[in-house]
Each structure stands twice: as structure tokens, then as C-alpha cells.
Design a protein around this motif. Structure first.
Motif, PDB file in Angstrom:
ATOM      1  N   GLY A 137     -46.414 -66.143 -45.122  1.00 58.52           N
ATOM      2  CA  GLY A 137     -45.361 -65.431 -45.859  1.00 58.52           C
ATOM      3  C   GLY A 137     -45.346 -63.977 -45.471  1.00 58.52           C
ATOM      4  N   LYS A 139     -43.358 -59.776 -46.388  1.00 59.29           N
ATOM      5  CA  LYS A 139     -42.479 -58.889 -47.160  1.00 59.29           C
ATOM      6  C   LYS A 139     -41.810 -57.948 -46.177  1.00 59.29           C
ATOM      7  CE  LYS A 139     -44.113 -60.046 -51.351  1.00 59.29           C
ATOM      8  NZ  LYS A 139     -43.276 -60.462 -52.481  1.00 59.29           N
ATOM      9  N   LYS A 178     -37.412 -69.817 -47.538  1.00 64.44           N
ATOM     10  CA  LYS A 178     -38.162 -71.086 -47.382  1.00 64.44           C
ATOM     11  C   LYS A 178     -39.520 -70.839 -46.730  1.00 64.44           C
ATOM     12  CE  LYS A 178     -36.159 -72.328 -42.859  1.00 64.44           C
ATOM     13  NZ  LYS A 178     -36.835 -71.212 -42.209  1.00 64.44           N
ATOM     14  N   ASP A 179     -39.667 -69.733 -46.048  1.00 65.76           N
ATOM     15  CA  ASP A 179     -40.933 -69.395 -45.375  1.00 65.76           C
ATOM     16  C   ASP A 179     -41.800 -68.450 -46.219  1.00 65.76           C
ATOM     17  OD1 ASP A 179     -40.122 -70.799 -42.993  1.00 65.76           O
ATOM     18  OD2 ASP A 179     -38.807 -69.097 -42.557  1.00 65.76           O
ATOM     19  N   ASN A 180     -41.391 -68.278 -47.477  1.00 65.20           N
ATOM     20  CA  ASN A 180     -42.116 -67.353 -48.366  1.00 65.20           C
ATOM     21  C   ASN A 180     -42.094 -65.911 -47.842  1.00 65.20           C
ATOM     22  OD1 ASN A 180     -43.592 -66.561 -50.632  1.00 65.20           O
ATOM     23  ND2 ASN A 180     -45.558 -66.842 -49.571  1.00 65.20           N
ATOM     24  N   GLN A 182     -40.049 -62.514 -48.391  1.00 64.85           N
ATOM     25  CA  GLN A 182     -39.060 -61.838 -49.228  1.00 64.85           C
ATOM     26  C   GLN A 182     -38.547 -60.591 -48.495  1.00 64.85           C
ATOM     27  OE1 GLN A 182     -42.261 -62.711 -51.019  1.00 64.85           O
ATOM     28  NE2 GLN A 182     -41.167 -64.651 -51.178  1.00 64.85           N
ATOM     29  N   ASP A 238     -42.669 -61.541 -55.875  1.00 68.33           N
ATOM     30  CA  ASP A 238     -42.505 -62.793 -55.112  1.00 68.33           C
ATOM     31  C   ASP A 238     -41.193 -63.539 -55.393  1.00 68.33           C
ATOM     32  OD1 ASP A 238     -44.748 -62.479 -53.626  1.00 68.33           O
ATOM     33  OD2 ASP A 238     -45.984 -63.945 -54.699  1.00 68.33           O
ATOM     34  N   THR A 241     -35.768 -61.242 -53.994  1.00 63.37           N
ATOM     35  CA  THR A 241     -35.400 -61.227 -52.573  1.00 63.37           C
ATOM     36  C   THR A 241     -33.903 -61.063 -52.398  1.00 63.37           C
ATOM     37  OG1 THR A 241     -35.941 -62.205 -50.429  1.00 63.37           O
ATOM     38  CG2 THR A 241     -35.145 -63.735 -52.126  1.00 63.37           C
TER      39      THR A 241
END
Ligand code: NDP
Length: 255
Positions: A137, A139, A178-180, A182, A238, A241
Motif C-alpha cells: 500500500g 500514500k 484496490k491496491d491500498n 490512498q 486509510d 482518498t
């Protein structure tokens, strides 16, 4: 520090992290425990930023990169991986402005603002994606502007680039949720940095107009960006987004 905001073991890259808002954000991440890679063109300025981050107890490194170039963006991610082994956080903060009336810009000037402010965010995000996938994941924080939402006579290409940042953010957020990963944007109000010191020299009356129009009654400081950087880089955000968060002392709320 609450565990929710803890960035220990995380690795962050901040483009333009060697000064201004980028360094303010980098300092927040460093205090929260992240290792920070600052990317910029000016080596001495980047070296000083690394010292400042290390003084906060963080691991830090500088990478010389012109983020308008695709190869440089790829090399930046590779350098962060080589140095710290992973990439979890990318702040696309590098930016520039050329202040003119729309009829006065050359195509080269238009392209240079768009490439520095918008294309670079796309290129660095694209380059960071495989590493974030590998980390499970990530950010991404893109820096917009009040000119993401308002117009200004002297900011045609800048406004176009910063409006584009908000829309690019939404598309990346939709694609990579979908890939975590954000992806959010931060829209600063008027902040006291090298960029706006130049604006104050070039645009008569700007300083007074900013003070009069900002409900907080002051210019922002790079340190005002530490908290939002930690929030958007940490587990605390989390389920956040695709959004654009103003950090503007109320500037965009005043009619
Ligand atoms: P600064 O001029 O202090 O910072 C700009 C940074 O971008 C510098 O660190 C510079 O590093 C880096 N940079 C510029 N071009 C490139 C490039 N081609 N490759 C790599 N790095 C580059 O200004 P700010 O801190 O004010 O600006 C930071 C961001 O915040 C920008 O995106 C700006 O548009 C945005 N912003 C600022 C506002 C303000 O009021 N200050 C308001 C709204 C948005 P180097 O010189 O080493 O290349």
C-alpha cells in the motif's frame, strides 16, 4: 504520538522537500518516525534540509532530481529503494510559477509550468506505484493551490496545472484504491516561502490583499503543513482518498 499517526519504519519521498512547504511536510514526517528522501535540483539546499531532518532524529537522504524528466523520476524512486529498501509515501510538492498575462506566455513557458507542477506528479506517482504495491500500500499527497479552485489573471498555466492536480488525484485514487494506495491533494492558501516572496515582489499590493482576505489574519508558515502531511501519510487517513483538503487559514471559505 498516537500509534495511528506513527510512521516508524515508513519511507517517504518529498519532491521539492529541500525548502518551503515541502520541508515543512518533511519535518512532520520525520518527527512521526519516517525516513525521508528529499528531491530537488539544488544540491546545497537539499544537503541543508537533510541536516535539519537528521537533527529531528530521522534518517534522511537527498537525491538530485529534475522531476520534469521521466528518467529522473524513475531514478529517484530507485535511489530511495536502494537507500532505505521501500517506498510508502510520496509527496508531489515540486512547483513553480511564471506570472504573466495569458497573451504573453510562450509555449515553452506554458510547458515548463505544466511539466513542473502537473506532469511531474504523474511521472513520480507512476514510478512509485510498483514499490508501493510491494509495500502492500501507499500514500500519495499532491500539492495543489487556491488556484486549483480560483482564477487569477497572472496565473493561466499555474492555475491549469493546479486544477489538473485535483483531477489527477481523483483518478489515481480511483485506480489504486484496490491496491491500498490512498491519493489526496492539499491546497495551500498563501504561505510565506521563496515562491511567494517572488510573487510579492512582482504583484503590487499582494501582501496586503492576502492579509485582508485570510480569516486567520496571517500568511501561512511551512510548519503549518506538518500535521496534514502526517495525517495523510499515516493509518489515520486509510479511508480518506481522492479528496482535496484546504490548508488556508480560511481563505477559501470567505465569500
Ligand atoms: P518553494 O519555491 O520554496 O519550493 C519549490 C520547490 O520545488 C523547491 O524546493 C524546488 O527545489 C522544487 N522544484 C522546482 N522545480 C523542480 C524540478 N524541476 N525538479 C525538482 N524539484 C523542483 O515554494 P513553495 O514551498 O511555496 O511551493 C511548494 C509547492 O506548494 C508548490 O507546488 C507550490 O505551487 C505550492 N503552493 C505554494 C503556495 C504558497 O503560498 N507558497 C500556495 C499554493 C501552492 P529546487 O530549487 O532544489 O529544484
Amino acid at each position: 504520538m498516537s500509534k495511528q499517526f506513527d510512521l516508524s519504519g515508513r519511507v517517504a519521498i518529498v519532491t521539492g522537500g529541500n525548502g518551503g512547504i515541502g520541508l515543512g511536510m518533511a519535518e512532520g514526517l520525520a518527527r512521526a518516525g519516517a525516513a525521508v528522501v528529499v528531491a530537488g535540483r539544488k544540491a546545497a539546499k537539499s544537503a541543508a534540509a537533510v541536516k535539519a531532518l537528521e537533527a529531528l532524529g530521522a534518517k534522511a537522504a537527498a537525491v538530485e532530481a529534475d522531476v520534469t524528466k521521466q528518467d529522473a523520476c524513475k531514478a529517484l524512486i530507485a535511489a530511495a529503494l536502494a537507500r532505505f529498501g521501500r517506498v510508502d509515501i510520496l509527496i508531489n510538492n515540486a512547483g513553480t510559477n511564471i506570472r504573466k498575462q495569458p497573451q504573453e506566455y510562450t509555449l515553452e513557458e506554458w510547458n515548463s509550468v505544466l511539466e513542473t507542477n502537473l506532469t511531474s506528479a504523474f511521472l513520480c506517482s507512476q514510478a512509485a506505484y510498483p514499490a508501493m504495491l510491494k509495500s502492500g500500500g501507499g500514500k500519495i499527497i499532491n500539492i495543489g493551490s487556491m488556484l486549483s479552485i480560483f482564477g487569477a489573471a497572472f496565473a493561466g498555466p499555474y492555475g491549469a496545472s493546479k486544477g489538473g492536480i485535483v483531477q489527477l488525484t481523483k483518478s489515481l485514487a480511483c485506480a489504486w484504491a484496490k491496491d491500498n494506495i490512498q491519493v489526496n491533494s492539499v491546497l495551500p492558501g498563501w504561505i510565506d516561502t521563496e515562491l511567494t516572496q517572488a510573487a510579492r515582489r512582482e504583484v503590487a499590493g499582494l501582501h496586503e490583499r492576502v492579509l485582508a482576505r485570510t480569516p486567520a489574519g496571517r500568511w501561512g508558515d511551512p510548519a503549518d503543513f506538518s500535521g496534514i502531511a502526517v495525517f495523510l501519510a499515516s493509518g489515520a487517513s486509510d479511508f480518506v482518498t481522492g479528496t482535496a483538503i484546504t490548508v488556508d487559514g480560511g481563505y477559501s471559505s470567505l465569500a
